[in-house]
Motif scaffolding. Structure first.
Motif, PDB file in Angstrom:
ATOM      1  N   VAL A 127       0.858  -1.205   0.000  1.00 15.57           N
ATOM      2  CA  VAL A 127       0.000   0.000   0.000  1.00 15.57           C
ATOM      3  C   VAL A 127       0.884   1.242   0.000  1.00 15.57           C
ATOM      4  N   GLN A 128       1.931   1.208   0.788  1.00 13.77           N
ATOM      5  CA  GLN A 128       2.829   2.374   0.823  1.00 13.77           C
ATOM      6  C   GLN A 128       3.518   2.572  -0.524  1.00 13.77           C
ATOM      7  N   ARG A 129       3.977   1.473  -1.123  1.00 15.82           N
ATOM      8  CA  ARG A 129       4.620   1.602  -2.451  1.00 15.82           C
ATOM      9  C   ARG A 129       3.686   2.312  -3.420  1.00 15.82           C
ATOM     10  N   LEU A 130       2.405   1.928  -3.352  1.00 18.03           N
ATOM     11  CA  LEU A 130       1.443   2.477  -4.311  1.00 18.03           C
ATOM     12  C   LEU A 130       1.055   3.926  -4.001  1.00 18.03           C
ATOM     13  N   LYS A 138       7.582   6.935  -5.000  1.00 21.72           N
ATOM     14  CA  LYS A 138       7.743   7.399  -6.386  1.00 21.72           C
ATOM     15  C   LYS A 138       7.240   6.332  -7.369  1.00 21.72           C
ATOM     16  N   GLU A 139       7.518   5.071  -7.009  1.00 21.08           N
ATOM     17  CA  GLU A 139       7.087   3.937  -7.828  1.00 21.08           C
ATOM     18  C   GLU A 139       5.574   4.021  -8.112  1.00 21.08           C
ATOM     19  N   GLY A 140       4.810   4.375  -7.087  1.00 18.72           N
ATOM     20  CA  GLY A 140       3.363   4.513  -7.232  1.00 18.72           C
ATOM     21  C   GLY A 140       3.012   5.639  -8.196  1.00 18.72           C
ATOM     22  N   ASP A 141       3.758   6.756  -8.093  1.00 14.42           N
ATOM     23  CA  ASP A 141       3.509   7.887  -9.017  1.00 14.42           C
ATOM     24  C   ASP A 141       3.742   7.450 -10.452  1.00 14.42           C
TER      25      ASP A 141
END
Ligand code: UDP
Length: 460
Positions: free
Chosen positions: A411-414, A418-421
């Protein structure tokens, strides 16, 4: 202006010509069929929907359509989609005669020969000989992606290569199908392997017997699969774009929406909320459910979570959550039983979609530029998830793990990293490509006209 008038005349000319629709009454199949009905109606065709008693569509939302109910012969204990493959096989056993009687009645009233064709959900394989006996052309709607359909079509090959029944020890192996691991092969674990195989063979046969296949997808999402289906199927294929871009999925909901989530979203900042929903059918174990709950809490992010009645095995709703679970989050979470999903995904506060990746949900998220957290649970969801994460690169794949630490991290990654962006950017790029296809002159727009022409050709 001239072009608009020409189009208007063309639409007018078709008035009186009628298309019969025969949807499969399961939420994820019903939505696209009724949307297709709306598309055809807006192209000048009259619409009659033949439907089972089970999950009768909400007729009040379709005042321009006619409806014809058929008895489905289901026992009360069978009338639910918990075991979806068993349900579809059963309906194909019980609905043959009722369908024949319905068609006989509807066609006998069509004294001017206005009925052009029957559009079925491709899962209604019993329809073909029945429609043939009335000389009624059949077009099939396939409600999932082309790429997952082609994996179903590859079942005989996968079987000859020794993949079935799927072995636990081989799950991480790559298959010969691009991008696909053994664990992505679309099995449905509420049914036996033999049932899924029989369903698949019938569904593929039904697609080949149809005069044409209509898809609820976009060319931008099917770069390799669309050319493949054109090469390997003899009948014409029509990609009309994601139907929800033209008519919302919310209109055909079988459940009541809780709209309080929209006012709650209005109070949240842009891209700050994770929307969590696993669709209309899948059920999860109590242990998995609690891992989802604590994963969400531990992520420190804000979430809107759809928990359907009976979605947790052995529970009525979410009563197994600790007391005051939501209250203790200080406004950081909201739970509803069902929501207007398309409206939620279009809301600027939603920054990510944790989904089972049913095809409607996948299309709705991608078409609205929302990145994903994927946890597929059955059928084509495995293939869709693989595409979202590995082909579109617009999502984090949880790889089947319901474990709170992994969930919180994903959830944090997303939502935070930046990875989520970057995933959000790729989802938005796809959204733009899809919108381009659907504009006048775009491939999906043209396909709608070509489909209308094909239907008109049946009336000559
Ligand atoms: N849906 C909805 N409200 C919800 C959750 C889902 O209206 O709270 C709709 C969603 O917009 C989608 C459909 O239900 O159109 C689910 O279809 P999908 O193919 O994603 O999954 P399935 O239910 O077939 O597993």
């Amino acid at each position: 202006m001239e072009l608009e008038n020409a189009r208007e005349n063309y639409v007018q000319r078709k008035k009186g010509k009628r298309v019969l629709l025969f949807p499969l009454s399961i939420q994820g199949h019903l939505n696209p069929m009724l949307q297709l009905g709306d598309i055809l109606y807006s192209n000048g065709f009259d619409i009659t929907v033949i439907h089972t008693k089970f999950n009768t569509p909400n007729k009040a939302n379709y005042p321009n359509f006619s409806f014809h109910s058929i008895p489905d012969g289901l026992l009360p204990s069978e009338a639910n989609a918990d075991r979806v493959i068993r349900l579809i096989i059963r309906l194909n056993h019980t609905c043959g005669n009722p369908l024949r009687e319905a068609l006989s009645k509807i066609l006998s009233q069509d004294t001017e020969g206005n009925i052009a064709c029957l559009i079925i959900d491709v899962d209604w394989w019993i329809t073909h000989p029945i429609a043939d006996s009335f000389n009624l052309p059949v077009i099939s709607l396939r409600t999932s992606s082309i790429f997952s359909f082609l994996v179903f079509a590859a079942f005989p090959t996968l079987r000859s290569q020794g993949y079935f029944p799927i072995q636990e020890s081989r799950l991480e192996e790559r298959t010969e199908i691009p991008y696909l691991k053994v664990k992505d092969i679309p099995m449905i674990y509420t049914s036996t392997y033999e049932e899924v195989y029989a369903f698949t063979v019938n569904m593929i046969k039904s697609s080949r017997l149809s005069k044409a296949i209509v898809w609820n997808t976009a060319e931008a999402l099917e770069e390799e699969s669309y050319p493949q289906v054109l090469r390997e199927w003899d009948n014409p294929q029509y990609i009309l774009g994601p139907y929800m871009k033209l008519f919302p999925s919310t209109t055909s909901s079988l459940l009541q929406h809780d709209r309080s989530c929209i006012t709650w979203l209005d109070e949240q900042s842009p891209n700050s909320v994770l929307y969590v929903s696993f669709g209309s059918i899948v059920q999860i174990q109590q242990r998995e459910f609690l891992e989802v709950a604590w994963g969400l809490v531990n992520s420190g992010q804000t979430f809107l979570w759809v928990i359907r009645q009976n979605a947790i095995i052995g529970a009525e709703w979410h009563e197994i959550l600790p007391d005051n679970f939501i209250e203790n989050l200080g406004g950081r979470g909201k739970i509803v039983g069902w929501c207007p999903q398309q409206e939620v995904l279009a809301h600027p506060a939603v920054g990510g979609f944790w989904s089972h990746c049913g095809w409607n949900s996948t299309l709705e998220g991608i078409s609205l530029g929302v990145p994903f957290l994927c946890t597929p649970m059955q059928g084509d969801q495995f293939v869709d998830s693989r595409y979202v994460s590995d082909v579109y690169k617009a999502g984090v794949h949880l790889e089947g793990k319901f474990e709170r630490t992994e969930i919180a991290r994903a959830v944090q990654r997303l939502l935070v990293e930046k990875e989520g962006d970057e995933m959000r950017k790729r989802a938005k790029d796809l959204k733009e490509k899809i919108e381009f296809e659907m504009k006048p002159g775009g491939s999906a727009h043209r396909a709608q006209e070509e489909l209308a022409n094909l239907i008109m050709s049946f009336t000559k």
